[in-house]
Structure formats: structure tokens, C-alpha cells
Write a protein that holds these residues in place. Structure first.
Motif, short mmCIF file in Angstrom:
data_model
loop_
_atom_site.label_atom_id
_atom_site.label_comp_id
_atom_site.label_asym_id
_atom_site.label_seq_id
_atom_site.Cartn_x
_atom_site.Cartn_y
_atom_site.Cartn_z
N ASP A 1 0.84 -1.21 0.00
CA ASP A 1 0.00 0.00 0.00
C ASP A 1 0.87 1.25 0.00
O ASP A 1 0.56 2.24 -0.69
CB ASP A 1 -0.92 0.00 1.22
N HIS A 2 1.95 1.23 0.77
CA HIS A 2 2.88 2.37 0.81
C HIS A 2 3.47 2.63 -0.56
O HIS A 2 3.55 3.80 -1.01
CB HIS A 2 3.99 2.07 1.83
N LEU A 3 3.88 1.59 -1.25
CA LEU A 3 4.47 1.75 -2.58
C LEU A 3 3.45 2.24 -3.60
O LEU A 3 3.76 3.07 -4.46
CB LEU A 3 5.09 0.43 -3.04
N LEU B 1 3.82 3.56 -7.43
CA LEU B 1 4.47 2.35 -7.94
C LEU B 1 3.45 1.21 -8.03
O LEU B 1 2.36 1.29 -7.46
CB LEU B 1 5.63 1.96 -7.03
N ASP B 2 3.82 0.18 -8.74
CA ASP B 2 2.91 -0.94 -8.97
C ASP B 2 3.61 -2.25 -8.62
O ASP B 2 4.02 -3.01 -9.50
CB ASP B 2 2.44 -0.97 -10.43
N PRO B 3 3.78 -2.54 -7.31
CA PRO B 3 4.50 -3.74 -6.93
C PRO B 3 3.73 -5.01 -7.27
O PRO B 3 2.49 -5.03 -7.24
CB PRO B 3 4.65 -3.60 -5.41
N ASP C 1 0.85 -1.25 12.97
CA ASP C 1 1.36 0.04 12.47
C ASP C 1 2.87 0.15 12.69
O ASP C 1 3.60 0.63 11.82
CB ASP C 1 0.64 1.20 13.16
N ASP C 2 3.33 -0.30 13.86
CA ASP C 2 4.76 -0.23 14.16
C ASP C 2 5.55 -1.23 13.32
O ASP C 2 6.65 -0.92 12.84
CB ASP C 2 5.00 -0.50 15.64
N VAL C 3 4.99 -2.41 13.14
CA VAL C 3 5.63 -3.41 12.28
C VAL C 3 5.76 -2.87 10.86
O VAL C 3 6.80 -2.96 10.22
CB VAL C 3 4.83 -4.73 12.27
N GLY C 4 4.66 -2.27 10.38
CA GLY C 4 4.67 -1.71 9.03
C GLY C 4 5.70 -0.62 8.86
O GLY C 4 6.41 -0.57 7.84
N MET C 5 5.85 0.25 9.86
CA MET C 5 6.83 1.32 9.77
C MET C 5 8.25 0.77 9.73
O MET C 5 9.11 1.28 9.00
CB MET C 5 6.67 2.28 10.96
N GLN C 6 8.52 -0.30 10.50
CA GLN C 6 9.85 -0.91 10.45
C GLN C 6 10.13 -1.51 9.08
O GLN C 6 11.25 -1.41 8.57
CB GLN C 6 9.95 -2.00 11.52
#
Length: 215
Positions: free
Chosen positions: A22-24, A29-31, A195-200
């Protein structure tokens, strides 16, 4: 870039992968999002065998060669074409799963497994591996709840049913792999909120991107 997500059962690989995807996408971008086993038509058939709790008498080497067949087809049909097209590939499990599960978990020689994996993948390894680490009891609790909610206790519960000792060996195997390749494998504390896992995961991806000169 090629990024793999690894960890014991219930570590949250799929959720973390979605956060990074989702971040990309927000960056335009299109991962390509894929998984093992099951990233191809052949792989989906193999997945139904490998993860089904009713396939409990599968021998360790039969299990291994089914995983390698899935990976060989996956690399040739999905991963390499996407990388050649310039896409970022995000893969839920890859070579390190074999080294941790069939090597440290099942007791097959790890160095022999490395050679077998290199043959199956034609030497292709991830630029970054995100290892989601958490205590075994926590992971199995999450995995059990997920499978009950999704009705997949039988169809995807084969590894969940293994002994605590097996899962501890797998977790320790992953930790050994991370110590051996700290530049490729980033360990993420998966006991934290998503959320924290995602940020890492995003931070580790960005650092890898910069290191490769693509930031």
C-alpha cells in the motif's frame, strides 16, 4: 527490487506485506505481490497438498521437492518476468523458509539445501528479506485464530499442527540466517502493533533502496 517476507506461523507476513505494498502504491508504484507456495497455477495445486493437515504423512524430502518445484516454476513464470519489466516484487516466503523449515526444523542438511535452492531459483535471491520475529506461542495463537475464522484449520493447518519444539527450531533457524546475512535480512519485532511493524518494514525497504542507489 525483490523483497521477501519470512517468519514462523502467525508472524504477520501477509499483513506486513500489504502495508508495504500500500505504501508503494501511494508513491505511484505498482509492486507485484505474490507468495509461496501458490504463486502460479502449478503452485496452487502444490499448496493444497503441502498445507493440508490431512497430508500428515508426507516425508521431509517429498515435502522439500514439492516446495522446490513450486519455487522453480514461480521464479520462471512470475518473479523473473516482473523484475525484468522493472517491477518491485514482494513475496510471502521464499528460500529462507526452506532453510528454516526443512533445514533447521526437519533436520535436512542446510548447506545441501542451499545448493538445491540455488538450482531451483537459478541463483536468484532477494535484495531484502524482512524477517518478522515473535515468540512461538504468540505466533501459533494468531495462526490458529486466523484459520478458525477463515475455515482453513484443515486445508492450511498442516504446519500449525507440528510440535512446539519444531516451531522453536524453525524460529532459531531464522535467527541464525539473520546473523549470517545481516545486510540482506532485516529482523522486525512482530509482537508490536501492526502500524509499528509496518513502519519498520517501510524503513528497512527505504534503506535498502538507498543502498542500491534507487532512492
Amino acid at each position: 527490487m525483490f523483497v521477501s517476507f519470512e517468519g514462523i506461523e502467525g508472524a504477520g507476513k501477509t499483513c506486513a506485506l500489504k502495508v508495504l505494498a500500500d505504501h508503494l502504491q501511494r508513491q505511484g508504484l505498482d509492486p507485484l505481490v505474490t507468495r509461496e507456495p501458490g504463486g502460479t497455477y502449478l503452485g496452487r495445486g502444490l499448496r493444497s497438498i503441502l498445507l493440508d493437515a490431512r497430508t500428515r504423512h508426507l516425508s521431509p524430502r517429498a515435502e522439500l521437492f514439492l516446495f522446490l518445484a513450486d519455487r522453480a516454476q514461480h521464479v520462471a513464470e512470475v518473479i523473473v518476468p516482473a523484475l525484468e519489466a522493472g517491477q518491485i516484487v514482494l513475496c510471502d516466503r521464499y528460500v529462507d523458509s526452506t532453510l528454516a523449515y526443512q533445514g533447521h526444523g526437519r533436520g535436512i542438511d542446510v548447506e545441501w539445501l542451499r545448493t538445491a535452492c540455488l538450482s531451483a531459483t537459478d541463483g536468484l535471491m532477494p535484495d531484502l528479506t524482512l524477517l518478522l520475529d515473535l515468540p512461538v506461542n504468540c505466533g501459533l495463537g494468531r495462526a490458529g485464530q486466523r484459520n478458525r475464522e477463515e475455515g482453513t484449520v484443515i486445508s492450511e493447518g498442516r504446519f500449525d499442527a507440528e510440535s512446539i519444539r519444531f516451531h522453536e527450531q524453525v524460529r532459531q533457524g531464522y535467527r541464525i540466517l539473520a546473523e549470517e546475512e545481516p545486510d540482506r535480512i532485516a529482523v522486525v519485532d512482530a509482537s508490536q502493533p501492526l502500524d509499528d511493524v509496518g513502519m519498520q518494514c517501510i524503513s528497512a525497504f527505504t534503506k535498502c533502496q538507498q543502498r542500491m542507489g534507487r532512492g
